[in-house]
Design a protein around this motif. Structure first.
Motif, short mmCIF file in Angstrom:
data_model
loop_
_atom_site.label_atom_id
_atom_site.label_comp_id
_atom_site.label_asym_id
_atom_site.label_seq_id
_atom_site.Cartn_x
_atom_site.Cartn_y
_atom_site.Cartn_z
N ALA A 129 128.17 97.35 58.93
CA ALA A 129 127.62 98.64 59.36
C ALA A 129 126.13 98.77 59.00
CB ALA A 129 128.42 99.79 58.74
N ALA A 130 125.79 98.37 57.78
CA ALA A 130 124.38 98.44 57.35
C ALA A 130 123.50 97.50 58.15
CB ALA A 130 124.28 98.11 55.86
N GLN A 131 124.04 96.32 58.48
CA GLN A 131 123.28 95.35 59.25
C GLN A 131 123.00 95.88 60.67
OE1 GLN A 131 125.13 91.49 59.95
NE2 GLN A 131 123.20 90.51 59.45
N GLU A 132 124.00 96.52 61.27
CA GLU A 132 123.80 97.12 62.60
C GLU A 132 122.74 98.22 62.55
OE1 GLU A 132 124.80 96.34 65.73
OE2 GLU A 132 125.55 94.52 64.76
N LYS A 133 122.79 99.04 61.50
CA LYS A 133 121.80 100.10 61.34
C LYS A 133 120.40 99.51 61.18
CE LYS A 133 120.65 104.15 58.60
NZ LYS A 133 120.91 104.93 57.40
N SER A 134 120.29 98.45 60.38
CA SER A 134 118.99 97.79 60.20
C SER A 134 118.47 97.22 61.51
CB SER A 134 119.10 96.67 59.15
OG SER A 134 119.34 97.21 57.88
N LEU A 135 119.36 96.62 62.28
CA LEU A 135 118.96 96.07 63.58
C LEU A 135 118.45 97.17 64.50
CD1 LEU A 135 118.69 93.65 65.47
CD2 LEU A 135 121.09 93.97 66.09
#
Length: 149
Positions: A129-135
């Motif tokens: 979830a955090a990686q998607e938000k960062s992307l």
């Protein structure tokens, strides 16, 4: 200095041990301390990790702050008082303390996430979830890094 790169998901065994990725262990190989330093992240629900040499550089950087600086008090309480130096066992595993696992919501598996000079350890679902938000953030911001040389 070696870098911590890529992401690796590993399982905790029944005794609470987890294998540190081989490439992460290689990043520590030349250090006097054969292990890593972990502490609770104060920006995310994850665990921050680094070499002892990097922790020593952070300690030196705090020496530049004022002795009676309230930010130094907070930083020292979170960074140094919370830090756990953990040596690798003969197979490259560590036992992450329960309070760190609880902070990150880690129960049976964890993702080691390279961040260059440091790394993080996440609950796998929380990391995705955090990686998607960062992307999404990066697609909007489109940062421009200036690389010397």
């Amino acid at each position: 200095m070696s870098l911590f790169l890529s992401s690796y998901e590993n399982r905790l065994d029944t005794k609470g041990r987890i294998s540190v990725p081989a490439s992460f262990r290689a990043s520590v190989a030349g250090d006097a301390f054969a292990g890593v330093v972990l502490y609770r992240s104060f920006t995310h629900n994850c665990i921050e990790g680094m070499t002892m040499a990097r922790m020593e550089k952070l300690a030196a950087a705090t020496d530049q702050m004022g002795v009676f600086d309230s930010e130094l008090d907070d930083l020292s309480a979170m960074l140094f008082a919370d830090a756990r130096p953990l040596m690798f066992d003969v197979t490259g595993r560590i036992v992450i303390p329960a309070e760190l696992l609880q902070h990150a919501g880690i129960t049976d598996s964890a993702v080691f996430v390279g961040r260059g000079n440091s790394f993080q350890i996440w609950n796998p679902a929380a990391f995705r979830a955090a990686q998607e938000k960062s992307l999404d953030n990066l697609r909007t911001l489109r940062p421009n890094l200036r690389v010397a040389g």
